[in-house]
Design a protein around this motif. Sequence first.
Motif, PDB file in Angstrom:
ATOM      1  N   PHE A   1      28.499   0.597  24.449  1.00  0.00           N
ATOM      2  CA  PHE A   1      28.879   1.465  25.552  1.00  0.00           C
ATOM      3  C   PHE A   1      29.282   2.870  25.114  1.00  0.00           C
ATOM      4  O   PHE A   1      29.782   3.652  25.927  1.00  0.00           O
ATOM      5  CB  PHE A   1      30.010   0.827  26.382  1.00  0.00           C
ATOM      6  CG  PHE A   1      29.958   1.251  27.826  1.00  0.00           C
ATOM      7  CD1 PHE A   1      29.023   0.695  28.682  1.00  0.00           C
ATOM      8  CD2 PHE A   1      30.809   2.227  28.310  1.00  0.00           C
ATOM      9  CE1 PHE A   1      28.935   1.109  30.011  1.00  0.00           C
ATOM     10  CE2 PHE A   1      30.741   2.638  29.642  1.00  0.00           C
ATOM     11  CZ  PHE A   1      29.804   2.077  30.486  1.00  0.00           C
ATOM     12  N   HIS A   2      29.005   3.222  23.864  1.00  0.00           N
ATOM     13  CA  HIS A   2      29.284   4.596  23.425  1.00  0.00           C
ATOM     14  C   HIS A   2      28.524   4.857  22.143  1.00  0.00           C
ATOM     15  O   HIS A   2      28.935   4.436  21.061  1.00  0.00           O
ATOM     16  CB  HIS A   2      30.795   4.781  23.201  1.00  0.00           C
ATOM     17  CG  HIS A   2      31.208   6.214  23.055  1.00  0.00           C
ATOM     18  ND1 HIS A   2      31.886   6.904  24.040  1.00  0.00           N
ATOM     19  CD2 HIS A   2      31.053   7.093  22.030  1.00  0.00           C
ATOM     20  CE1 HIS A   2      32.135   8.128  23.624  1.00  0.00           C
ATOM     21  NE2 HIS A   2      31.623   8.272  22.403  1.00  0.00           N
TER      22      HIS A   2
ATOM     23  N   TYR B   1      27.105   8.360  34.820  1.00  0.00           N
ATOM     24  CA  TYR B   1      27.962   8.141  33.654  1.00  0.00           C
ATOM     25  C   TYR B   1      28.424   9.488  33.095  1.00  0.00           C
ATOM     26  O   TYR B   1      27.628  10.439  32.995  1.00  0.00           O
ATOM     27  CB  TYR B   1      27.199   7.370  32.572  1.00  0.00           C
ATOM     28  CG  TYR B   1      26.734   6.017  33.034  1.00  0.00           C
ATOM     29  CD1 TYR B   1      27.551   4.903  32.900  1.00  0.00           C
ATOM     30  CD2 TYR B   1      25.476   5.853  33.605  1.00  0.00           C
ATOM     31  CE1 TYR B   1      27.119   3.650  33.318  1.00  0.00           C
ATOM     32  CE2 TYR B   1      25.038   4.611  34.032  1.00  0.00           C
ATOM     33  CZ  TYR B   1      25.875   3.513  33.895  1.00  0.00           C
ATOM     34  OH  TYR B   1      25.441   2.277  34.328  1.00  0.00           O
TER      35      TYR B   1
ATOM     36  N   GLY C   1      30.491  11.339  29.827  1.00  0.00           N
ATOM     37  CA  GLY C   1      31.033  11.168  28.491  1.00  0.00           C
ATOM     38  C   GLY C   1      30.169  11.858  27.454  1.00  0.00           C
ATOM     39  O   GLY C   1      28.977  12.032  27.649  1.00  0.00           O
ATOM     40  N   GLU C   2      30.653  12.370  26.446  1.00  0.00           N
ATOM     41  CA  GLU C   2      32.011  12.103  26.036  1.00  0.00           C
ATOM     42  C   GLU C   2      32.890  13.256  26.502  1.00  0.00           C
ATOM     43  O   GLU C   2      32.582  14.416  26.246  1.00  0.00           O
ATOM     44  CB  GLU C   2      32.053  11.964  24.508  1.00  0.00           C
ATOM     45  CG  GLU C   2      33.397  11.667  23.931  1.00  0.00           C
ATOM     46  CD  GLU C   2      33.313  11.237  22.446  1.00  0.00           C
ATOM     47  OE1 GLU C   2      34.372  10.959  21.858  1.00  0.00           O
ATOM     48  OE2 GLU C   2      32.200  11.173  21.905  1.00  0.00           O
TER      49      GLU C   2
ATOM     50  N   THR D   1      33.578   7.551  29.972  1.00  0.00           N
ATOM     51  CA  THR D   1      33.996   7.094  28.655  1.00  0.00           C
ATOM     52  C   THR D   1      34.786   8.224  28.012  1.00  0.00           C
ATOM     53  O   THR D   1      34.264   9.336  27.824  1.00  0.00           O
ATOM     54  CB  THR D   1      32.811   6.620  27.783  1.00  0.00           C
ATOM     55  OG1 THR D   1      33.284   6.315  26.466  1.00  0.00           O
ATOM     56  CG2 THR D   1      31.694   7.614  27.704  1.00  0.00           C
TER      57      THR D   1
ATOM     58  N   ILE E   1      36.672   4.012  30.816  1.00  0.00           N
ATOM     59  CA  ILE E   1      36.650   3.247  29.562  1.00  0.00           C
ATOM     60  C   ILE E   1      37.273   4.131  28.494  1.00  0.00           C
ATOM     61  O   ILE E   1      36.861   5.286  28.307  1.00  0.00           O
ATOM     62  CB  ILE E   1      35.213   2.870  29.143  1.00  0.00           C
ATOM     63  CG1 ILE E   1      34.532   2.049  30.241  1.00  0.00           C
ATOM     64  CG2 ILE E   1      35.220   2.091  27.825  1.00  0.00           C
ATOM     65  CD1 ILE E   1      33.793   2.901  31.249  1.00  0.00           C
TER      66      ILE E   1
ATOM     67  N   HIS F   1      37.364   4.945  24.945  1.00  0.00           N
ATOM     68  CA  HIS F   1      36.515   4.763  23.765  1.00  0.00           C
ATOM     69  C   HIS F   1      37.360   4.884  22.500  1.00  0.00           C
ATOM     70  O   HIS F   1      38.211   5.769  22.398  1.00  0.00           O
ATOM     71  CB  HIS F   1      35.397   5.808  23.834  1.00  0.00           C
ATOM     72  CG  HIS F   1      35.068   6.508  22.574  1.00  0.00           C
ATOM     73  ND1 HIS F   1      34.410   5.907  21.529  1.00  0.00           N
ATOM     74  CD2 HIS F   1      35.292   7.786  22.182  1.00  0.00           C
ATOM     75  CE1 HIS F   1      34.237   6.788  20.556  1.00  0.00           C
ATOM     76  NE2 HIS F   1      34.770   7.925  20.925  1.00  0.00           N
TER      77      HIS F   1
ATOM     78  N   CYS G   1      41.776   0.443  33.359  1.00  0.00           N
ATOM     79  CA  CYS G   1      40.898   0.934  32.290  1.00  0.00           C
ATOM     80  C   CYS G   1      40.295  -0.214  31.488  1.00  0.00           C
ATOM     81  O   CYS G   1      40.914  -1.264  31.309  1.00  0.00           O
ATOM     82  CB  CYS G   1      41.670   1.839  31.340  1.00  0.00           C
ATOM     83  SG  CYS G   1      42.275   3.374  32.070  1.00  0.00           S
TER      84      CYS G   1
ATOM     85  N   SER H   1      36.462   0.156  24.836  1.00  0.00           N
ATOM     86  CA  SER H   1      35.256  -0.150  24.050  1.00  0.00           C
ATOM     87  C   SER H   1      35.624  -0.171  22.571  1.00  0.00           C
ATOM     88  O   SER H   1      36.227   0.770  22.043  1.00  0.00           O
ATOM     89  CB  SER H   1      34.127   0.844  24.348  1.00  0.00           C
ATOM     90  OG  SER H   1      34.522   2.175  24.174  1.00  0.00           O
TER      91      SER H   1
ATOM     92  N   GLU I   1      31.096  -1.056  21.350  1.00  0.00           N
ATOM     93  CA  GLU I   1      30.436   0.233  21.124  1.00  0.00           C
ATOM     94  C   GLU I   1      30.135   0.363  19.640  1.00  0.00           C
ATOM     95  O   GLU I   1      30.642  -0.412  18.824  1.00  0.00           O
ATOM     96  CB  GLU I   1      31.349   1.386  21.555  1.00  0.00           C
ATOM     97  CG  GLU I   1      32.639   1.472  20.743  1.00  0.00           C
ATOM     98  CD  GLU I   1      33.352   2.815  20.861  1.00  0.00           C
ATOM     99  OE1 GLU I   1      33.426   3.511  19.825  1.00  0.00           O
ATOM    100  OE2 GLU I   1      33.841   3.148  21.945  1.00  0.00           O
TER     101      GLU I   1
END
Length: 256
Positions: free
Chosen positions: A14-15, A91, A93-94, A130, A156, A158, A175, A178, A204
């Motif tokens: 997820f990252h 989505y 991020g970052e 994220t 999320i 990270h 929250c 990851s 991640e």
Amino acid sequence: MTLPQAARPRLVDFHCHLDLYPDHVALIRECDRERVATLAVTTTPKAWPRNRDLAQASTHVRVALGLHPQLVAEREAELPLFERYLGEARYIGEVGLDAGPRFYRSFEAQERVFARILAACAEHGDKILTLHSVRAVAKVLGHLDRALPPDRGQVILHWFTGTAAEARRASARGCYFSINSEMLRSPKHRQLVAGLPPDRLLTETDGPFVTAEGLPVRPLAVAQTVAELAKLRGETEEIMGLRIISNLRALLRAAT
């Protein structure tokens, strides 16, 4: 409707900074072949269109619109471009805050940018974010409390390295966390991860910044992270893998 086998994710990264690998396009194909649900984060709004276009036909790769806090000092002027693309991006991020020694001089600007990003996301109400929070978890959570109600976006954290109390506070507002392999090398962080709510865990790589045997890890490497999480929490790899997939589905449902 039952998804065909090829469309069902087997693992979750997820990252990951896919665009920072030399074989970006091949890596997207690899994620699809290995069925790794991968969130390709970006560090500047200018990187968004190309990343979006390259992943447009992918089954398992999604692209996040980002403005990395470590780049805010040079890239704050791209914030209007971020806001222009925001309607296209589910989505985000970052994004976030970094109060580490190298970046603390830009912290005021980081907070200014982060506050605007959260306000814009809250206005849209359908974003999955994220977040980067190095030495700044309390500040990040404070901004979330002020600008992004839990029903206006999913968050999320990270590579979370806050305290147990901050983890509880983050969990209480919904929250997710990851987890990458580098986090699990530290006894302190292993203890922290062991105490996180099981229904809020994702995996991640943060590749290519995390390495193994001198090489950047690739999304498929989350299989090892799943194994380590299973051992840490006293579960089988199969159960942990299913839990991560279930958590991803719950996150996506909550964001619709």
